[in-house]
Write a protein that holds these residues in place. Structure first.
Motif, short mmCIF file in Angstrom:
data_model
loop_
_atom_site.label_atom_id
_atom_site.label_comp_id
_atom_site.label_asym_id
_atom_site.label_seq_id
_atom_site.Cartn_x
_atom_site.Cartn_y
_atom_site.Cartn_z
N TYR A 6 7.49 15.48 33.68
CA TYR A 6 8.24 16.20 32.38
C TYR A 6 8.72 17.60 33.10
N SER A 176 17.13 9.85 33.83
CA SER A 176 16.09 11.19 32.74
C SER A 176 16.62 12.58 33.04
N THR A 179 19.79 14.81 29.97
CA THR A 179 19.71 14.13 28.60
C THR A 179 21.01 13.77 27.35
N VAL A 202 10.90 5.68 30.69
CA VAL A 202 11.27 6.92 30.38
C VAL A 202 11.56 7.04 28.97
N HIS A 214 15.93 17.20 30.93
CA HIS A 214 15.22 16.36 32.16
C HIS A 214 14.92 15.69 30.56
N LEU A 215 14.49 13.78 30.80
CA LEU A 215 13.73 13.89 29.74
C LEU A 215 12.73 13.13 30.89
N VAL A 217 9.12 11.15 32.00
CA VAL A 217 9.13 9.95 32.49
C VAL A 217 7.13 9.64 32.75
#
Length: 242
Positions: A6, A176, A179, A202, A214-215, A217
């Motif tokens: 993350y 990802s 966002t 994700v 960022h998402l 993963v």
């Protein structure tokens, strides 16, 4: 074992507010055994953490691995590793990575049987190639089962990761970044050949879409050798203590 990566963008969300509390909520919702963070510390001065240790201790079941070299950072070059309580951290390493700007990677050994490496690679591909060669050099010949994960900053799904692919299976769980409308598979995993991927994805919750650019993963792994002992887990460690 469930692993997550993350990039928390120093806890600054899509709304440009710094809110470590919602980052903690996203981390908790991952329910991972190990969480590797990028941009966990600020870039200037002594690089104070953007995610207070006290908040992690009070509101999660995770413990920061001892990677910081001062009293104010959470990690090293912004890379931090959170490990679930009950899993013993038996070693840590820090690696300088070549680049125009200061970059590094960190490695955390868990229970003496498994190693997690976190990295945040350069924006320019020619420097990423140098960094991947260095990661392969320091990680490729060691005996422990190893996962490398983080923000690789590589937009292509076909090119740009050749140096690491010689000793690892590469995996991109999905788009990802960014966002609001994810199109880039920047956040990835690389597994040593003695590990098997059993699931990945994700983490695209509404809160995760706001908390950073960022998402997160995630990936679930197990050893490929049926005769070998399974990967360490917090549940198993706590059961043994009970």
């Amino acid at each position: 074992m469930k692993l997550a990566s993350y990039n928390i963008r120093k806890a600054v969300g899509r709304d440009r507010r710094r809110d470590p509390g919602r980052v903690i909520e996203v981390i908790n919702s991952l329910a991972a055994d190990v969480v590797v963070l990028q941009e966990a510390d600020r870039r200037l001065g002594q690089r104070p953490t953007a995610l207070p240790r006290r908040m992690i201790e009070d509101h999660t079941d995770l413990i920061p691995a001892p990677l910081a070299t001062n009293d104010v950072s959470l990690g090293w070059h912004g890379n931090a590793v959170l490990v679930r309580r009950g899993l013993a951290v038996t070693g840590v390493e820090r690696f300088d990575l070549p680049s125009l700007e200061p970059r590094g990677a960190v490695a955390v050994e868990i229970e003496g049987r498994f190693r997690v490496t976190g990295a945040h690679l350069a924006l320019m591909r020619r420097y990423r190639h140098q960094q991947l060669r260095e990661l392969h050099r320091v990680l490729g010949d060691q005996a422990l089962a190893t996962v490398v994960m983080g923000d690789f900053n590589e937009w292509s799904l076909r090119n740009g990761m050749e140096e690491l692919s010689r000793g690892f299976h590469l995996h991109a769980p999905g788009a990802s970044y960014p966002t609001m409308r994810p199109v880039a598979h920047l956040d990835r995993f690389a597994f040593s050949h003695d590990l098997e991927l059993t699931g990945s994805g994700v983490h695209a919750t509404e809160l995760a879409r706001i908390a950073s650019d960022h998402l997160p993963v995630w990936a679930e792994v197990r050893t490929t050798d049926a005769a070998a002992s399974t990967l360490p887990s917090a549940a198993g460690a706590n059961a043994a203590r009970g």
